[in-house]
Design a protein around this motif. Structure first.
Motif, PDB file in Angstrom:
ATOM      1  N   GLY A 244       0.622  -1.148   0.034  1.00  0.00           N
ATOM      2  CA  GLY A 244      -0.060   0.014   0.140  1.00  0.00           C
ATOM      3  C   GLY A 244       0.875   1.264  -0.105  1.00  0.00           C
ATOM      4  O   GLY A 244       0.294   2.527  -0.090  1.00  0.00           O
ATOM      5  N   ALA A 245       2.107   1.097   0.139  1.00  0.00           N
ATOM      6  CA  ALA A 245       3.017   2.536   0.255  1.00  0.00           C
ATOM      7  C   ALA A 245       3.008   2.956  -1.300  1.00  0.00           C
ATOM      8  O   ALA A 245       2.984   2.320  -2.414  1.00  0.00           O
ATOM      9  CB  ALA A 245       4.349   2.014   0.543  1.00  0.00           C
ATOM     10  N   ASP A 246       3.047   4.378  -1.550  1.00  0.00           N
ATOM     11  CA  ASP A 246       3.154   4.974  -2.833  1.00  0.00           C
ATOM     12  C   ASP A 246       4.534   5.067  -3.330  1.00  0.00           C
ATOM     13  O   ASP A 246       4.990   4.851  -4.653  1.00  0.00           O
ATOM     14  CB  ASP A 246       2.687   6.503  -2.954  1.00  0.00           C
ATOM     15  N   LEU A 247       5.475   5.000  -2.303  1.00  0.00           N
ATOM     16  CA  LEU A 247       6.971   5.177  -2.421  1.00  0.00           C
ATOM     17  C   LEU A 247       7.681   4.579  -1.219  1.00  0.00           C
ATOM     18  O   LEU A 247       7.148   4.615  -0.058  1.00  0.00           O
ATOM     19  CB  LEU A 247       7.248   6.726  -2.493  1.00  0.00           C
ATOM     20  N   ALA A 248       8.607   3.549  -1.486  1.00  0.00           N
ATOM     21  CA  ALA A 248       9.290   2.965  -0.489  1.00  0.00           C
ATOM     22  C   ALA A 248      10.564   2.880  -0.709  1.00  0.00           C
ATOM     23  O   ALA A 248      11.319   2.781  -1.784  1.00  0.00           O
ATOM     24  CB  ALA A 248       8.706   1.569  -0.723  1.00  0.00           C
ATOM     25  N   PHE A 249      11.431   3.007   0.375  1.00  0.00           N
ATOM     26  CA  PHE A 249      12.886   2.914   0.344  1.00  0.00           C
ATOM     27  C   PHE A 249      13.273   1.847   1.222  1.00  0.00           C
ATOM     28  O   PHE A 249      13.135   1.972   2.540  1.00  0.00           O
ATOM     29  CB  PHE A 249      13.564   4.267   0.568  1.00  0.00           C
ATOM     30  N   VAL A 250      14.145   0.903   0.875  1.00  0.00           N
ATOM     31  CA  VAL A 250      14.643  -0.174   1.580  1.00  0.00           C
ATOM     32  C   VAL A 250      16.182  -0.109   1.656  1.00  0.00           C
ATOM     33  O   VAL A 250      16.679  -0.327   0.465  1.00  0.00           O
ATOM     34  CB  VAL A 250      14.083  -1.601   1.405  1.00  0.00           C
ATOM     35  N   ALA A 251      17.109  -0.290   2.764  1.00  0.00           N
ATOM     36  CA  ALA A 251      18.395  -0.242   2.767  1.00  0.00           C
ATOM     37  C   ALA A 251      19.107  -1.326   3.413  1.00  0.00           C
ATOM     38  O   ALA A 251      18.494  -1.779   4.207  1.00  0.00           O
ATOM     39  CB  ALA A 251      18.843   1.164   3.141  1.00  0.00           C
ATOM     40  N   SER A 252      20.251  -1.422   3.274  1.00  0.00           N
ATOM     41  CA  SER A 252      20.771  -2.489   3.909  1.00  0.00           C
ATOM     42  C   SER A 252      22.295  -1.750   4.162  1.00  0.00           C
ATOM     43  O   SER A 252      23.062  -1.202   3.361  1.00  0.00           O
ATOM     44  CB  SER A 252      21.180  -3.853   3.366  1.00  0.00           C
ATOM     45  N   GLU A 253      23.080  -1.948   5.294  1.00  0.00           N
ATOM     46  CA  GLU A 253      24.093  -1.321   5.879  1.00  0.00           C
ATOM     47  C   GLU A 253      24.924  -2.344   6.468  1.00  0.00           C
ATOM     48  O   GLU A 253      24.666  -3.042   7.469  1.00  0.00           O
ATOM     49  CB  GLU A 253      23.929  -0.167   6.671  1.00  0.00           C
ATOM     50  N   SER A 254      26.199  -2.539   5.879  1.00  0.00           N
ATOM     51  CA  SER A 254      27.053  -3.560   6.582  1.00  0.00           C
ATOM     52  C   SER A 254      28.717  -2.816   6.403  1.00  0.00           C
ATOM     53  O   SER A 254      29.103  -2.708   5.497  1.00  0.00           O
ATOM     54  CB  SER A 254      27.006  -4.913   5.645  1.00  0.00           C
ATOM     55  N   LYS A 255      29.152  -2.571   7.417  1.00  0.00           N
ATOM     56  CA  LYS A 255      30.680  -2.391   7.429  1.00  0.00           C
ATOM     57  C   LYS A 255      30.787  -1.161   6.666  1.00  0.00           C
ATOM     58  O   LYS A 255      32.057  -0.929   5.781  1.00  0.00           O
ATOM     59  CB  LYS A 255      31.707  -3.339   6.947  1.00  0.00           C
ATOM     60  N   GLY A 256      30.164  -0.249   6.761  1.00  0.00           N
ATOM     61  CA  GLY A 256      30.375   1.087   5.805  1.00  0.00           C
ATOM     62  C   GLY A 256      29.708   1.008   4.416  1.00  0.00           C
ATOM     63  O   GLY A 256      29.382   2.198   4.044  1.00  0.00           O
ATOM     64  N   HIS A 257      29.470  -0.109   4.370  1.00  0.00           N
ATOM     65  CA  HIS A 257      28.766  -0.163   2.785  1.00  0.00           C
ATOM     66  C   HIS A 257      27.259  -0.093   2.954  1.00  0.00           C
ATOM     67  O   HIS A 257      26.495  -0.780   3.580  1.00  0.00           O
ATOM     68  CB  HIS A 257      29.058  -1.455   1.809  1.00  0.00           C
ATOM     69  N   LEU A 258      26.766   0.731   1.657  1.00  0.00           N
ATOM     70  CA  LEU A 258      25.131   0.838   2.057  1.00  0.00           C
ATOM     71  C   LEU A 258      24.561   0.616   0.654  1.00  0.00           C
ATOM     72  O   LEU A 258      25.118   1.192  -0.483  1.00  0.00           O
ATOM     73  CB  LEU A 258      25.035   2.469   2.490  1.00  0.00           C
ATOM     74  N   ARG A 259      23.559   0.021   0.742  1.00  0.00           N
ATOM     75  CA  ARG A 259      22.760  -0.089  -0.702  1.00  0.00           C
ATOM     76  C   ARG A 259      21.014   0.283  -0.377  1.00  0.00           C
ATOM     77  O   ARG A 259      20.753  -0.105   0.670  1.00  0.00           O
ATOM     78  CB  ARG A 259      22.912  -1.642  -1.014  1.00  0.00           C
ATOM     79  N   ILE A 260      20.788   0.864  -1.326  1.00  0.00           N
ATOM     80  CA  ILE A 260      19.376   1.291  -1.169  1.00  0.00           C
ATOM     81  C   ILE A 260      18.445   0.945  -2.408  1.00  0.00           C
ATOM     82  O   ILE A 260      19.011   1.411  -3.633  1.00  0.00           O
ATOM     83  CB  ILE A 260      19.195   2.956  -0.603  1.00  0.00           C
ATOM     84  N   SER A 261      17.192   0.390  -2.256  1.00  0.00           N
ATOM     85  CA  SER A 261      16.542   0.335  -3.156  1.00  0.00           C
ATOM     86  C   SER A 261      15.240   1.101  -3.195  1.00  0.00           C
ATOM     87  O   SER A 261      14.680   1.229  -2.001  1.00  0.00           O
ATOM     88  CB  SER A 261      15.990  -1.203  -3.450  1.00  0.00           C
ATOM     89  N   ALA A 262      14.883   1.844  -4.184  1.00  0.00           N
ATOM     90  CA  ALA A 262      13.567   2.662  -4.146  1.00  0.00           C
ATOM     91  C   ALA A 262      12.548   2.176  -4.987  1.00  0.00           C
ATOM     92  O   ALA A 262      13.016   1.729  -6.331  1.00  0.00           O
ATOM     93  CB  ALA A 262      14.019   4.074  -4.576  1.00  0.00           C
ATOM     94  N   ARG A 263      11.299   2.228  -4.882  1.00  0.00           N
ATOM     95  CA  ARG A 263      10.204   1.858  -5.624  1.00  0.00           C
ATOM     96  C   ARG A 263       9.123   2.827  -5.428  1.00  0.00           C
ATOM     97  O   ARG A 263       8.843   3.205  -4.325  1.00  0.00           O
ATOM     98  CB  ARG A 263       9.868   0.398  -5.637  1.00  0.00           C
TER      99      ARG A 263
END
Length: 333
Positions: free
Chosen positions: A247-266
């Motif tokens: 039901g979200a119109d916009l979503a950001f999901v991230a993972s963080e590990s040892k300073g490395h960051l990944r983000i997916s947006a939909r």
């Protein structure tokens, strides 16, 4: 013949003895289909005998299943090895090349991609074929068609699988995607069989990641829009899609590990149509101005890959969205 001419100029200028065709890490069906198509193009049209496909850190489980069903490659590599030049296919950003990034960038490379790419990556390339589409396989199919190559049905099946996979079975589609699939059907692809191969049960760890994202999600409202932020340890893209489905119109999901960051947006198509906010250009690429990394993708699906703190990234994104939407984001409790 413009795209083939670009690639021919690359080969004429570089004169490579060994060419590597490289995708992003954990290559999905679109990466596999487009890489195999380019392999056939190099072998049968450009007469390059020492070309090999490289899936950095290996292809996905589903991709292995597809390649076992529709065999084109005798083998493939998972790391680079003394290539003179590279064709980078469906990589989206430099970071998605994984551990091989620096070695690949030390050699001349040509890009074939359907994402809105980071300017740094494009500037470093010798040349490129880039057009926003639902699948890289569409671009590759058109190059094979330009070359007037008669491809084995297994190549066509892999190209079709890539289009079906990346379009989410045509939930995201363009006139060109339907045109290419129509032409592939006319050439004898095994459509129903491809659907069956792609219909694997979701891995339990992916299901857990989606459920954790739902449990951990911080929800905000801006006008009529519901925006979700969440963190997981893997499967960020799948988790972001799950939040949209919930039901979200916009979503950001991230993972963080040892300073490395990944983000997916939909985002939903409705969100993009009514706000004109392009997740690749207006959001993820701007994140690169305050954090080390690369961002890009599509209007309603984009990502960031780099270094930084998750909280800092989310705070930046909230401020950016408030500016773009013209409303303060209010927390939903």
């Amino acid at each position: 013949m413009k795209n083939l001419s670009k690639l021919n100029d690359f080969f004429e200028s570089i004169k490579p003895q060994k060419v590597g065709i490289v995708t992003h890490v954990n290559a999905d069906p679109d990466s596999v289909g487009s890489a195999c198509g380019i392999y056939v193009l190099l072998r049968d049209y450009f007469n390059i005998k020492r070309a090999r496909v490289i899936f950095p850190e290996g292809p996905s489980r589903l991709s292995k299943k597809l390649m076992a069903k529709y065999t084109i490659l005798k083998d493939y590599a998972e790391s680079v090895s003394e290539e003179d030049a590279y064709i980078i296919v469906d990589a989206q950003s430099l970071e998605t090349l994984g551990r091989e990034k620096n070695e690949i960038l030390s050699k001349p490379f040509f890009i074939i991609d359907h994402h809105q790419l980071n300017d740094v990556m494009v500037r470093k390339a010798y040349d490129y074929v880039i057009r926003e589409e639902v699948s890289a396989c569409i671009l590759v199919y058109e190059m094979l068609k330009e070359a007037r190559l008669s491809c084995h049905v297994n190549v066509l099946n892999l190209l079709a699988a890539g289009i079906i996979f990346d379009s989410k079975r045509f939930l995201r589609a363009t006139p060109r995607a339907f045109k290419v699939i129509y032409e592939l059907l006319r050439q004898g692809i095994h459509y129903n069989e491809i659907i069956e191969v792609l219909s694997e049960e979701m891995d339990v760890s992916e299901r857990i990641a989606r459920l954790k994202a739902a449990k951990r999600a911080s929800l905000y409202k801006s006008g009529k829009w519901i925006i979700a932020f969440a963190n997981v340890s893997a499967f960020e893209a799948s988790a972001a899609r799950a939040l949209i489905e919930l039901g979200a119109d916009l979503a950001f999901v991230a993972s963080e590990s040892k300073g490395h960051l990944r983000i997916s947006a939909r985002s939903t198509s409705k969100f993009y149509k009514e706000t004109s906010i392009n997740l690749a250009l207006d959001v993820m690429k701007t994140l690169c101005t305050v954090m080390e990394g690369t961002g890009g993708g599509h209007k309603t699906a984009a990502g960031f890959n780099g270094r930084g703190r998750l909280n800092d990234a989310f705070n930046f994104l909230i401020r950016k969205l408030e500016k773009l939407l013209g409303y303060k984001l209010s927390s939903i409790t």
